[in-house]
Motif scaffolding. Structure first.
Motif, PDB file in Angstrom:
ATOM      1  N   VAL A  56       0.844  -1.206   0.000  1.00 43.94           N
ATOM      2  CA  VAL A  56       0.000   0.000   0.000  1.00 43.94           C
ATOM      3  C   VAL A  56       0.874   1.249   0.000  1.00 43.94           C
ATOM      4  O   VAL A  56       0.591   2.223  -0.715  1.00 43.94           O
ATOM      5  CB  VAL A  56      -0.959  -0.006   1.205  1.00 43.94           C
ATOM      6  N   LEU A  57       1.939   1.238   0.781  1.00 45.64           N
ATOM      7  CA  LEU A  57       2.858   2.381   0.792  1.00 45.64           C
ATOM      8  C   LEU A  57       3.501   2.586  -0.578  1.00 45.64           C
ATOM      9  O   LEU A  57       3.654   3.709  -1.051  1.00 45.64           O
ATOM     10  CB  LEU A  57       3.930   2.177   1.862  1.00 45.64           C
ATOM     11  N   LEU A  58       3.864   1.479  -1.237  1.00 47.01           N
ATOM     12  CA  LEU A  58       4.425   1.582  -2.581  1.00 47.01           C
ATOM     13  C   LEU A  58       3.398   2.134  -3.563  1.00 47.01           C
ATOM     14  O   LEU A  58       3.711   2.975  -4.410  1.00 47.01           O
ATOM     15  CB  LEU A  58       4.917   0.213  -3.055  1.00 47.01           C
ATOM     16  N   ALA A  59       2.163   1.638  -3.454  1.00 50.85           N
ATOM     17  CA  ALA A  59       1.107   2.107  -4.353  1.00 50.85           C
ATOM     18  C   ALA A  59       0.811   3.584  -4.142  1.00 50.85           C
ATOM     19  O   ALA A  59       0.385   4.275  -5.072  1.00 50.85           O
ATOM     20  CB  ALA A  59      -0.162   1.276  -4.143  1.00 50.85           C
ATOM     21  N   ALA A  60       1.050   4.072  -2.932  1.00 51.26           N
ATOM     22  CA  ALA A  60       0.843   5.489  -2.632  1.00 51.26           C
ATOM     23  C   ALA A  60       2.042   6.347  -3.044  1.00 51.26           C
ATOM     24  O   ALA A  60       2.135   7.509  -2.661  1.00 51.26           O
ATOM     25  CB  ALA A  60       0.564   5.673  -1.138  1.00 51.26           C
ATOM     26  N   LYS A  61       2.961   5.752  -3.830  1.00 49.83           N
ATOM     27  CA  LYS A  61       4.135   6.462  -4.362  1.00 49.83           C
ATOM     28  C   LYS A  61       5.127   6.862  -3.278  1.00 49.83           C
ATOM     29  O   LYS A  61       5.897   7.804  -3.458  1.00 49.83           O
ATOM     30  CB  LYS A  61       3.704   7.705  -5.160  1.00 49.83           C
ATOM     31  N   LYS A  62       5.108   6.146  -2.160  1.00 47.22           N
ATOM     32  CA  LYS A  62       6.097   6.396  -1.119  1.00 47.22           C
ATOM     33  C   LYS A  62       7.390   5.644  -1.474  1.00 47.22           C
ATOM     34  O   LYS A  62       7.341   4.513  -1.953  1.00 47.22           O
ATOM     35  CB  LYS A  62       5.592   5.934   0.251  1.00 47.22           C
ATOM     36  N   LYS A  63       8.522   6.264  -1.244  1.00 43.51           N
ATOM     37  CA  LYS A  63       9.812   5.648  -1.567  1.00 43.51           C
ATOM     38  C   LYS A  63      10.255   4.755  -0.410  1.00 43.51           C
ATOM     39  O   LYS A  63      11.120   5.108   0.387  1.00 43.51           O
ATOM     40  CB  LYS A  63      10.840   6.730  -1.852  1.00 43.51           C
ATOM     41  N   VAL A  64       9.628   3.586  -0.340  1.00 50.92           N
ATOM     42  CA  VAL A  64       9.896   2.684   0.786  1.00 50.92           C
ATOM     43  C   VAL A  64      10.342   1.304   0.303  1.00 50.92           C
ATOM     44  O   VAL A  64      10.160   0.310   1.006  1.00 50.92           O
ATOM     45  CB  VAL A  64       8.639   2.541   1.685  1.00 50.92           C
ATOM     46  N   ARG A  65      10.951   1.244  -0.883  1.00 47.51           N
ATOM     47  CA  ARG A  65      11.391  -0.067  -1.353  1.00 47.51           C
ATOM     48  C   ARG A  65      12.472  -0.646  -0.456  1.00 47.51           C
ATOM     49  O   ARG A  65      12.693  -1.867  -0.437  1.00 47.51           O
ATOM     50  CB  ARG A  65      11.878   0.026  -2.801  1.00 47.51           C
ATOM     51  N   TRP A  66      13.153   0.215   0.300  1.00 46.93           N
ATOM     52  CA  TRP A  66      14.122  -0.263   1.275  1.00 46.93           C
ATOM     53  C   TRP A  66      13.466  -1.144   2.333  1.00 46.93           C
ATOM     54  O   TRP A  66      14.135  -1.936   3.014  1.00 46.93           O
ATOM     55  CB  TRP A  66      14.822   0.923   1.953  1.00 46.93           C
ATOM     56  N   LEU A  67      12.133  -1.007   2.486  1.00 51.97           N
ATOM     57  CA  LEU A  67      11.403  -1.793   3.476  1.00 51.97           C
ATOM     58  C   LEU A  67      11.139  -3.216   2.983  1.00 51.97           C
ATOM     59  O   LEU A  67      10.772  -4.087   3.768  1.00 51.97           O
ATOM     60  CB  LEU A  67      10.075  -1.095   3.790  1.00 51.97           C
ATOM     61  N   GLY A  68      11.342  -3.460   1.688  1.00 55.65           N
ATOM     62  CA  GLY A  68      10.997  -4.748   1.102  1.00 55.65           C
ATOM     63  C   GLY A  68      11.717  -5.927   1.729  1.00 55.65           C
ATOM     64  O   GLY A  68      11.091  -6.945   2.069  1.00 55.65           O
ATOM     65  N   LEU A  69      13.043  -5.812   1.885  1.00 54.24           N
ATOM     66  CA  LEU A  69      13.802  -6.947   2.422  1.00 54.24           C
ATOM     67  C   LEU A  69      13.403  -7.300   3.847  1.00 54.24           C
ATOM     68  O   LEU A  69      13.123  -8.479   4.127  1.00 54.24           O
ATOM     69  CB  LEU A  69      15.303  -6.657   2.324  1.00 54.24           C
TER      70      LEU A  69
END
Length: 374
Positions: free
Chosen positions: A171-184
């Protein structure tokens, strides 16, 4: 209420296979994220980080006619940072040539500026979406196999909790938040949660005890699942805040590595410490009222099932302790003397209470919630 007694074994088996398939795809996503972080260390940010750490106090050669200006900036933790600027005469330009002038700027993310790393990160996100679809399909078929809400025991709750973590991230990614660092960290946590669920906590698909056949099952437990996923995201943000804050202080002191000897390029690719701090606080502040509602809904359900709103059952007690811990954190965060690292330690303690309330109380303590599966 007329309770269905039949269990559909085919749907139950399908649910198990879907959960296992989701775990396989989550594992692939984890490896893709690891590749992203590895290749990202070769990008321009990593190279610049290595150069700065190798010669932190030096300035580049200034053009003829230039003059050096040294500025001392107060740091967030009480320290200072020295910036050396070269002012080019006649052009009105000012260039930062050394120091830590961008300490409050967010890094570019796990991939840095490397295109291969960025591709690996995109693949990881796609795999996470696929795993989430398999995951939710496994949860739905589990419920359909017994014609009830699929979170009546610890195995089912853990599966739903793992999906809540993934959903919060997506949801954070879909909201265009730069949180790909949270993926791992999210994928690792989901794999650990599902691993424990399918080995230690697993129970066959079956009907529930009469006390659990209530509309409050959907209300009370679903909100608890959502709160758990959100609290975990805030927990990760808090840990990274502490790490990034330590890194920024180490750089200000002239050290060349991150905490525990970690690579400086890793920390430079992450958001600023203040970003992590704000993210953790906002998530906890947003979810705290919902956690309050979860406890109230549980009390209403307890009165309907057992005749009393509150009996200091171990689960009730630790839910209240968790509520008090988060309330203390939010209060401390709003008080000037308890911002930063002190408040972060309270946030970690609050999440530890939540974690014990789930695993510790259900596994090691006997109470009215002992019918939760094991």
């Amino acid at each position: 209420m007329q309770l269905a007694s039949a269990v559909d074994p085919q749907l139950a088996d399908l649910s198990n296979n879907l959960i296992r398939s989701a775990m396989v795809v989550y594992t692939l996503a984890m490896f893709a994220h690891m590749i992203e972080w590895t290749f990202g260390s070769r990008g321009a940010v990593a190279v610049r980080s290595k150069e700065q750490s190798g010669n932190l106090g030096e300035t580049v050669a200034a053009p003829k006619g230039a003059k050096k200006v040294t500025v001392t900036v107060a740091g967030a933790g009480g320290g200072t940072t020295t910036l050396t600027r070269t002012a080019v005469a006649g052009e009105g330009a000012t260039v930062v040539t050394s120091g830590r002038g961008a300490e409050e700027e967010d890094g570019p993310g796990a991939a840095g500026t490397d295109l291969k790393a960025d591709l690996a990160g995109r693949i990881a996100v796609s795999l996470t979406v696929l795993a989430a679809l398999l995951h939710v399909a496994g949860i739905v078929t589990r419920g359909l196999s017994v014609s009830r809400w699929p979170w009546g025991n610890m195995y089912e709750f853990s599966c739903a909790f793992g999906f809540a973590m993934t959903a919060a991230y997506l949801v954070l990614l879909a909201a265009k938040k730069k949180v790909r660092w949270l993926g791992l960290p999210v994928v690792l946590a989901v794999l650990l949660t599902l691993g424990i669920a399918t080995t230690v906590l697993y129970t066959d698909s079956e009907q529930l005890v009469p006390a659990l056949h209530s509309p409050w099952l959907a209300i009370h437990v679903s909100t608890a699942i959502f709160c758990g996923g959100a609290f975990y995201a805030a927990f990760i943000a808090t840990l990274l805040y502490l790490g990034k804050d330590s890194f920024e202080k180490r750089v200000a002191a002239g050290l060349t590595t991150g905490p525990l000897g970690t690579s400086a390029s890793l920390w430079r690719r992450l958001p600023a410490a203040s970003t992590f701090d704000k993210l953790s606080y906002r998530i906890n502040a947003l979810v705290f009222p919902l956690w309050t509602f979860t406890i109230i809904a549980g009390a209403i359900w307890a009165e309907a099932a057992w005749g009393k709103y509150w009996e200091w059952d171990p689960k009730e007690t630790w839910s209240f302790i968790t509520w008090v811990a988060y309330a203390c954190y939010l209060h401390a965060r709003a008080t000037a003397g308890w911002k930063g690292r002190k408040a972060a330690y309270l946030a970690l303690a609050a999440f530890a209470c939540w974690l014990f309330n789930y695993y510790g109380v259900n596994i090691f303590v006997t109470g009215k919630h002992s019918y939760a599966g094991i």
